[in-house]
Design a protein around this motif. Structure first.
Motif, PDB file in Angstrom:
ATOM      1  N   VAL A   5      24.550  38.404  49.009  1.00 39.50           N
ATOM      2  CA  VAL A   5      24.387  37.333  50.240  1.00 39.50           C
ATOM      3  C   VAL A   5      25.890  37.056  50.318  1.00 39.50           C
ATOM      4  O   VAL A   5      26.014  37.037  51.516  1.00 39.50           O
ATOM      5  CB  VAL A   5      23.716  36.003  49.710  1.00 39.50           C
ATOM      6  CG1 VAL A   5      23.939  34.895  50.661  1.00 39.50           C
ATOM      7  CG2 VAL A   5      22.129  36.169  49.457  1.00 39.50           C
ATOM      8  N   ALA A   6      26.749  36.679  49.292  1.00 39.25           N
ATOM      9  CA  ALA A   6      28.061  36.607  49.695  1.00 39.25           C
ATOM     10  C   ALA A   6      28.827  37.548  50.583  1.00 39.25           C
ATOM     11  O   ALA A   6      29.381  37.352  51.544  1.00 39.25           O
ATOM     12  CB  ALA A   6      28.842  36.240  48.484  1.00 39.25           C
ATOM     13  N   MET A   7      28.383  38.997  50.163  1.00 37.92           N
ATOM     14  CA  MET A   7      28.957  40.266  50.635  1.00 37.92           C
ATOM     15  C   MET A   7      28.524  40.496  52.252  1.00 37.92           C
ATOM     16  O   MET A   7      29.092  40.730  52.913  1.00 37.92           O
ATOM     17  CB  MET A   7      28.858  41.314  49.855  1.00 37.92           C
ATOM     18  CG  MET A   7      29.709  41.445  48.495  1.00 37.92           C
ATOM     19  SD  MET A   7      31.550  41.494  48.656  1.00 37.92           S
ATOM     20  CE  MET A   7      31.616  43.341  49.100  1.00 37.92           C
ATOM     21  N   LEU A   8      27.271  40.303  52.346  1.00 44.44           N
ATOM     22  CA  LEU A   8      26.519  40.346  53.596  1.00 44.44           C
ATOM     23  C   LEU A   8      27.146  39.350  54.831  1.00 44.44           C
ATOM     24  O   LEU A   8      27.330  39.782  55.781  1.00 44.44           O
ATOM     25  CB  LEU A   8      24.979  40.367  53.465  1.00 44.44           C
ATOM     26  CG  LEU A   8      24.259  41.774  52.824  1.00 44.44           C
ATOM     27  CD1 LEU A   8      23.077  41.611  52.709  1.00 44.44           C
ATOM     28  CD2 LEU A   8      24.926  42.997  53.548  1.00 44.44           C
ATOM     29  N   LEU A   9      27.464  38.288  54.207  1.00 45.40           N
ATOM     30  CA  LEU A   9      27.725  37.197  55.016  1.00 45.40           C
ATOM     31  C   LEU A   9      29.044  37.253  55.388  1.00 45.40           C
ATOM     32  O   LEU A   9      29.375  36.977  56.436  1.00 45.40           O
ATOM     33  CB  LEU A   9      27.395  35.681  54.663  1.00 45.40           C
ATOM     34  CG  LEU A   9      26.162  35.212  54.157  1.00 45.40           C
ATOM     35  CD1 LEU A   9      26.242  33.752  53.594  1.00 45.40           C
ATOM     36  CD2 LEU A   9      25.361  34.975  55.873  1.00 45.40           C
ATOM     37  N   LEU A  21      35.880  40.240  58.155  1.00 47.80           N
ATOM     38  CA  LEU A  21      36.942  39.396  57.507  1.00 47.80           C
ATOM     39  C   LEU A  21      36.751  38.537  56.676  1.00 47.80           C
ATOM     40  O   LEU A  21      37.860  38.174  55.717  1.00 47.80           O
ATOM     41  CB  LEU A  21      37.805  38.800  58.939  1.00 47.80           C
ATOM     42  CG  LEU A  21      38.174  39.578  60.026  1.00 47.80           C
ATOM     43  CD1 LEU A  21      38.677  38.571  61.239  1.00 47.80           C
ATOM     44  CD2 LEU A  21      39.345  40.493  59.351  1.00 47.80           C
ATOM     45  N   GLY A  22      35.438  38.227  56.282  1.00 49.67           N
ATOM     46  CA  GLY A  22      35.179  37.339  55.273  1.00 49.67           C
ATOM     47  C   GLY A  22      35.561  38.019  53.958  1.00 49.67           C
ATOM     48  O   GLY A  22      35.487  37.223  52.801  1.00 49.67           O
ATOM     49  N   LEU A  23      35.514  39.355  53.929  1.00 58.38           N
ATOM     50  CA  LEU A  23      35.653  40.020  52.575  1.00 58.38           C
ATOM     51  C   LEU A  23      37.350  39.601  52.017  1.00 58.38           C
ATOM     52  O   LEU A  23      37.488  39.898  50.975  1.00 58.38           O
ATOM     53  CB  LEU A  23      35.793  41.545  52.970  1.00 58.38           C
ATOM     54  CG  LEU A  23      34.238  42.098  53.200  1.00 58.38           C
ATOM     55  CD1 LEU A  23      34.397  43.379  53.465  1.00 58.38           C
ATOM     56  CD2 LEU A  23      33.239  41.832  52.125  1.00 58.38           C
ATOM     57  N   ILE A  24      37.920  39.311  52.933  1.00 58.63           N
ATOM     58  CA  ILE A  24      39.366  38.725  52.385  1.00 58.63           C
ATOM     59  C   ILE A  24      39.280  37.620  51.368  1.00 58.63           C
ATOM     60  O   ILE A  24      40.263  37.555  50.268  1.00 58.63           O
ATOM     61  CB  ILE A  24      40.311  38.534  53.706  1.00 58.63           C
ATOM     62  CG1 ILE A  24      40.408  39.640  54.703  1.00 58.63           C
ATOM     63  CG2 ILE A  24      41.775  38.056  53.181  1.00 58.63           C
ATOM     64  CD1 ILE A  24      40.897  38.853  55.833  1.00 58.63           C
ATOM     65  N   PHE A  25      38.228  37.063  51.420  1.00 58.08           N
ATOM     66  CA  PHE A  25      38.262  35.855  50.446  1.00 58.08           C
ATOM     67  C   PHE A  25      37.145  36.033  49.319  1.00 58.08           C
ATOM     68  O   PHE A  25      37.331  36.007  48.478  1.00 58.08           O
ATOM     69  CB  PHE A  25      37.833  34.572  51.140  1.00 58.08           C
ATOM     70  CG  PHE A  25      38.917  34.096  52.329  1.00 58.08           C
ATOM     71  CD1 PHE A  25      40.081  33.630  51.790  1.00 58.08           C
ATOM     72  CD2 PHE A  25      38.613  34.397  53.496  1.00 58.08           C
ATOM     73  CE1 PHE A  25      41.018  33.090  52.918  1.00 58.08           C
ATOM     74  CE2 PHE A  25      39.625  34.091  54.558  1.00 58.08           C
ATOM     75  CZ  PHE A  25      40.774  33.385  54.133  1.00 58.08           C
ATOM     76  N   THR A  26      35.946  36.628  50.061  1.00 55.71           N
ATOM     77  CA  THR A  26      34.872  36.744  48.973  1.00 55.71           C
ATOM     78  C   THR A  26      35.009  37.808  47.965  1.00 55.71           C
ATOM     79  O   THR A  26      34.507  37.747  46.903  1.00 55.71           O
ATOM     80  CB  THR A  26      33.411  37.052  50.024  1.00 55.71           C
ATOM     81  OG1 THR A  26      33.650  37.985  50.615  1.00 55.71           O
ATOM     82  CG2 THR A  26      33.133  36.058  50.659  1.00 55.71           C
ATOM     83  N   LEU A  27      35.536  39.080  48.535  1.00 54.00           N
ATOM     84  CA  LEU A  27      35.868  40.303  47.593  1.00 54.00           C
ATOM     85  C   LEU A  27      36.730  39.675  46.521  1.00 54.00           C
ATOM     86  O   LEU A  27      36.306  39.945  45.210  1.00 54.00           O
ATOM     87  CB  LEU A  27      36.287  41.425  48.231  1.00 54.00           C
ATOM     88  CG  LEU A  27      36.687  42.449  47.222  1.00 54.00           C
ATOM     89  CD1 LEU A  27      35.294  43.197  46.891  1.00 54.00           C
ATOM     90  CD2 LEU A  27      37.610  43.480  48.129  1.00 54.00           C
ATOM     91  N   PRO A  28      37.987  39.423  46.595  1.00 52.11           N
ATOM     92  CA  PRO A  28      38.524  38.751  45.452  1.00 52.11           C
ATOM     93  C   PRO A  28      37.902  37.748  44.450  1.00 52.11           C
ATOM     94  O   PRO A  28      38.117  37.704  43.125  1.00 52.11           O
ATOM     95  CB  PRO A  28      39.865  38.147  45.989  1.00 52.11           C
ATOM     96  CG  PRO A  28      39.891  38.695  47.507  1.00 52.11           C
ATOM     97  CD  PRO A  28      38.612  38.867  48.001  1.00 52.11           C
TER      98      PRO A  28
END
Length: 279
Positions: free
Chosen positions: A235-239, A246-253
């Motif tokens: 859910v976090a990655m798809l959102l 650009l949301g990956l800048i925060f969620t991936l780490p």
């Protein structure tokens, strides 16, 4: 006669692979919560360095999609975007090393982290990257296969036309249903193989087969908890993909740091865990 304890010396007749199998612990929902808190704390401790890995991953995703558009592979945009998070565990190697050093109270900078990442090519991490990319390739190939079988008579010359075909036609609904089932199966397989295997390979000297077997044991011995963690990641990655990656800048780490702490809770350290033979 003295009784054998869990930490006793393993029998001499165990194979090297059996000796390498660590102890797998029971994991609870509380462990996920604690790991998330620790992961967020690691992110805040080094936000620029952590965010760099997320930014690198996001930029790569943007360039990947742009290349598909430039090549005219419109049909690949959705499966590529959906399958792109499958390679996230490999991309998070630097985050695992950061969390490892933060947990030990060690100081570090860019040279130390980048050196560790570069050194992974000499270790077993490369084989895990191959496994990850192979499953990603299978995902893209099966999408192309079902696209040819189900939507062979559909015509779409641009991305909007592809979306209309997929989401507003019976053939598109069939394509989505089959693709979702196949994608969920591949994701479950990859998650089971890698959820603790990636950080384990960075943390200790072991082979990638033992790391994958340990990862599978963590999932099979804690199915509900690990399913919850898989759902949180998905859910976090798809959102995170919605705002142009650009949301990956925060969620991936944050997810990368969290995965490290969950691994440390799920797999006993080599010096503490009793040796278990593989079944």
């Amino acid at each position: 006669m003295a009784s054998k304890t869990a930490g006793s010396t393993p029998p001499d007749n165990l194979t090297p692979q059996q000796r390498a199998m660590p102890k797998v612990n029971n994991v609870t929902a509380g462990d996920i919560t604690a790991s998330l808190k620790a992961g967020f704390s690691d992110f805040l401790a080094r936000p620029i360095m952590s965010g760099f890995f997320g930014l690198f991953y996001a930029v790569f995703g943007i360039l990947f999609v742009w290349c598909l558009v430039w090549l005219g592979k419109i049909w690949m945009i959705i499966p590529a975007a959906v399958g792109f998070p499958l390679v996230a565990p490999f991309a998070a190697a630097g985050l695992y090393e950061m969390s490892r050093r933060l947990q030990k109270g060690e100081s570090f900078g860019w040279p130390e982290i980048l050196t560790v990442i570069a050194n992974q090519r000499k270790r077993e991490m490369g084989w895990m990257a191959f496994v990850t990319l192979f499953i990603f390739w299978v995902w893209v190939y099966q999408v192309r296969l079902w696209l040819a079988i189900i939507l062979q008579n559909a015509s779409f010359s641009d991305f909007d036309g592809f979306l209309n075909t997929v989401f507003f036609t019976p053939q598109g609904w069939t394509f989505l249903a089959i693709g979702t089932c196949v994608g969920a199966t591949l994701s479950a397989v990859l998650f089971s193989l890698t959820v603790v295997a990636m950080p384990m390979l960075l943390d200790r000297e072991t082979n990638f087969v033992s790391a994958m077997l340990t990862s599978i044991r963590v999932v099979t011995e804690n199915p509900l908890v690990m399913l919850t963690w898989a759902a949180i990641i998905s859910v976090a990655m798809l959102l995170s993909l919605v705002p142009a990656f650009l949301g990956l800048i925060f969620t991936l780490p944050i997810l990368g740091h969290t995965t490290w702490h969950l691994y440390r809770r799920a797999v006993s350290p080599a010096e503490e865990g009793s040796i278990q033979s593989s079944p």
